[in-house]
Each structure stands twice: as C-alpha cells, then as structure tokens.
Design a protein around this motif. Structure first.
Motif, PDB file in Angstrom:
ATOM      1  N   SER A 325       0.792  -0.983   0.008  1.00 43.50           N
ATOM      2  CA  SER A 325       0.083   0.049  -0.026  1.00 43.50           C
ATOM      3  C   SER A 325       0.979   1.078  -0.027  1.00 43.50           C
ATOM      4  O   SER A 325       1.954   1.477   0.985  1.00 43.50           O
ATOM      5  CB  SER A 325      -0.766  -0.171   1.212  1.00 43.50           C
ATOM      6  N   VAL A 327      -0.045   5.503  -0.706  1.00 40.87           N
ATOM      7  CA  VAL A 327      -1.138   6.442  -1.103  1.00 40.87           C
ATOM      8  C   VAL A 327      -0.483   7.442  -1.544  1.00 40.87           C
ATOM      9  O   VAL A 327       0.480   7.970  -0.838  1.00 40.87           O
ATOM     10  CB  VAL A 327      -2.139   6.925   0.031  1.00 40.87           C
ATOM     11  N   ASP A 344      -4.393   4.964  -3.941  1.00 39.08           N
ATOM     12  CA  ASP A 344      -3.444   3.886  -3.378  1.00 39.08           C
ATOM     13  C   ASP A 344      -2.944   3.224  -4.802  1.00 39.08           C
ATOM     14  O   ASP A 344      -3.696   2.945  -5.636  1.00 39.08           O
ATOM     15  CB  ASP A 344      -3.969   2.960  -2.575  1.00 39.08           C
ATOM     16  N   TRP A 346      -1.729   0.501  -4.820  1.00 38.29           N
ATOM     17  CA  TRP A 346      -2.324  -1.023  -5.196  1.00 38.29           C
ATOM     18  C   TRP A 346      -3.429  -0.777  -6.200  1.00 38.29           C
ATOM     19  O   TRP A 346      -3.625  -1.473  -7.079  1.00 38.29           O
ATOM     20  CB  TRP A 346      -2.653  -1.353  -3.845  1.00 38.29           C
TER      21      TRP A 346
END
Length: 420
Positions: A325, A327, A344, A346
């Motif tokens: 992760s 951000v 994020d 991800w």
C-alpha cells in the motif's frame, strides 16, 4: 489460494468444447496423476516428500546454519534449472539471511569480473550445482571461484567454504571426497528444471533465510489437490487442455503476464520449464514473459494489435500484503494528475491490470492464475502447479516433457570448438 480464471477464454473456446476435450483425454490426466514407468527416472518431484520431506528439511536447515555461521555471502554456481527456482523466491521475498550472488550462468568475462568484485569485503561460501558436472558455464565458474577462495583463505579453509550439489557417484562427488568439500546429493530422479522442491534449491533458500518448510508445505498441498481431483475441477489440467486446444487452432506463443515485478524471476523459471519441456519434435508453444507496466508499450502493443498468434496467462495477485500500500498525496502543483489525489498505488496498479486484461481479451484468449498473496507457501504451490500442468500439457502435445535433445547439439559443437 490458487485458482485459474478462464472467463476471458470462453469467446475463443466454448465451455462445452473444453469439457469434451478434457473428457476425451481423461486417460492422460490419470497417467499424470499416477506417474509413468517410462518416466520413472524423471518424476521424483511428483511426490514432494521424496526430496523435500522432514529428514531432508532437517538436514538442509542444519547445513544452512553452519554455512551462515562462517559466511555472509553465498554464491550459487548454476545455470538454468540449477538456479532459477531459488532465484525466483529470493528475488521476490528478499529474505533476511545471507546475501546471494549468482554465477555459473555466463561465460562473459565482464560479468565474471563483476561477480569477483561483489565478493570483496565479504565472507564467502560457494555452492557448485551440477548434475553431471559437464556443463561449461558452471564448471568454468567453479574453477574460477574455487581458485579465488584458495587464494584468499588458503586451501584448508577454502575447503570448508565449498559445497557441491551433484549426482552420487559422479566425478564431482569424487572431487569433493578428494578435496574435503561438502557434498549434497542432486535428486537422482528429477531433471534440472523440475528441481524446485529438492536440495538443489532448498539449500540456497535456507541459507538466504527463506522458510523452506512453508515452501514444501505449499507444494504438498498442491500435490494432494492435483493428483486427486479429476476433470476440469483440476485447475492445472484445465490449463493444460486449454493450451493444447489453442495450439491445435494455430496459437504459437504464450505470454505470461504480471503487474507485480516480484514475479520477474519466476517468469524466467516458467520460460525454461515450458521451452525445454515442450519445444521439441517441431512442436511447442513459445513461452515469453510480459512484465507490466514495463513492457506495455512494447509487447503489450503487439498483443493488442499484432499477429493473432498468441494468448496470455496473467498471474494476478488478489490481496495486498505488507508493503503493498502506498497512497499518493494530493496535488502540489498543476501536473494534470489530480484524478490520482488520495489514491493507493495498489488500486492504480489493479485498475491498469483490469483494463489491460479486458482490452487484450477482445482480440485474444486470456487466462488468469489468481493467487491470494506472495510467500514461500504460495511459491511452493506455484512450482508444483506449473510443473504438473507442464507434464500434462506436454503429454497432450505428444512430446516427452522430461528430455532436452536440442540442448545437446550446441554443447557438442561448443566442446569441439574448445578442443574437448
């Protein structure tokens, strides 16, 4: 969790057609699940406990601890199947053990000088991995590094720092006995590219600090599943059937795609497994890797708009783990990327994957191997899953999945040129 999603292949291979093909060839699956006498000298990997059982794991962990006590750097001297599996796990997981250096996979003086430079200032142990001790690349690197150790430590201390993994009764074992090197037996009934779950790779992994018990447990879990599950519920069998249906329809290239760079070295293992196992008798799907996003504007362009001779198999990491992760902060300047504020990476990467898969699936068959996370247990599952699928796929194709006659041709010519 490991599962094969074939949703994006159904417009190219109807579910009824796949079911009929699998049923018509069910005898092939049964043979692969049972193992075959004609391949008895190559199928030790089918039973994980044969070469990665409790006794082997105990012995390997003890030796690894002894080697870590005298060295911070461990050199794997091996080529192809002798280093790809361990390298795939080590590069992906970066375990907290000894530093690993790779040799025996090149004849480039420039690269070998680089290997020697990497050893300076470190305490070193080397492991020469050679099933028959005739392959030039590891043999020449072993001599180079053996002489380096003797020059640095003296002959007696160097002997403590040399491990050889080879065939019992081979000239390499004789050399170890004569010189006092530690000898580790190469699995007698497993070919190089199928050795992921043997001491060939378990020892380097243990020295590097990887959990080899979890690796073996994952493989054993997959063994139990694949050797007992019949029909299309068997995901590796489903993959093998789809590959051969697509082969019959003229598809000649498979791209193993991934949006997680930690699969980079795993893809090298996969390429060797399928190229060497199926590429013979004028047959075989050509295996190539597609690392995204790095190659989206090269191989990705070809997949979308090039000659429709290929299909794709994506590895999709389904759940974020530790370190997955990140951000992205809000806009600090007018950079035209405000739509990413607070997102994020991800999720950004997952959006890129989903878009790519959907776009490619419009023009070519796309399979997705879904895996919940990346760890030693999952790598054990992946190694066994692809090995079993390769055995089944090669059997459907009508080739011997365990020999490699083409490799011998270049070796013969090379040895002639060098005066052997």
């Amino acid at each position: 969790m490991l599962d094969l999603n074939t949703t994006y292949t159904e417009k190219f291979v109807a579910s009824g057609e796949l079911a009929a093909y699998a049923e018509a060839h069910a005898h092939v699956l049964a043979r692969c699940q049972a193992g075959e006498e004609r391949y008895a000298d190559s199928q030790g990997w089918l039973e994980v406990d044969e070469w990665a059982g409790p006794a082997v794991l105990d012995r390997t962990e003890r030796l690894a601890a002894e080697l870590r006590a005298i060295a911070d750097t461990f050199v794997i001297i091996g080529v192809g199947g002798s280093n790809n599996s361990a390298r795939a796990v080590i590069k992906a997981l970066r375990p907290n053990g000894a530093r690993i250096v790779y040799a025996g996979n090149t004849l480039s003086a420039h690269e070998l000088n680089g290997v020697l430079a990497e050893l300076e200032g470190h305490d070193v142990v080397i492991d020469c991995i050679a099933k028959n001790f005739e392959t030039l690349e590891p043999g020449s690197s072993f001599r180079l590094l053996r002489q380096y150790l003797v020059g640095r430590y003296g002959k007696e201390e160097a002997a403590r720092r040399i491990v050889c993994t080879g065939t019992i009764g081979s000239s390499l074992e004789e050399l170890c006995r004569a010189e006092g090197y530690t000898f580790v037996p190469f699995a007698t009934n497993v070919g190089g590219r199928y050795t992921a779950l043997t001491e060939v790779h378990l020892l380097p992994l243990a020295v590097a600090g990887a959990d080899i018990r979890a690796l073996a447990a994952g493989a054993k879990r997959m063994q139990e599943q694949l050797r007992k599950t019949d029909g299309l519920e068997n995901s590796a069998w489903r993959y093998a059937c789809l590959r051969n249906i697509l082969w019959d329809r003229g598809y000649r290239v498979e791209l193993l795609g991934f949006f997680e760079p930690r699969f980079r070295w795993f893809s090298k293992w996969w390429e060797q497994l399928y190229a060497e196992s199926e590429g013979k008798d004028g047959k075989g799907i050509f295996p190539a890797a597609l690392e995204c996003s790095e190659e989206m504007h090269s191989l990705g362009q070809y997949a979308q708009d090039g000659t429709h001779q290929l299909f794709e198999t994506f590895i999709d990491l389904m759940e974020p783990g530790a370190g997955d992760s990140l951000v992205l902060g809000g806009t600090d300047v007018a950079d035209a990327f405000g739509y990413l504020d607070g997102k994020d990476f991800w999720d950004i990467n997952k959006a890129s994957f989903n878009a790519t898969r959907a776009a490619h699936a419009e023009v070519l068959p796309v399979l997705t191997l879904e895996i919940d996370r990346i760890d030693e247990e999952r790598f054990g599952m992946l190694f066994y899953w692809f090995a079993f699928a390769c055995y089944a796929s090669g059997s459907l194709l009508g080739v011997n999945p365990f020999d490699q006659p083409g490799v011998e041709t270049y070796k013969r010519l090379m040895f002639e040129a060098l005066g052997k």
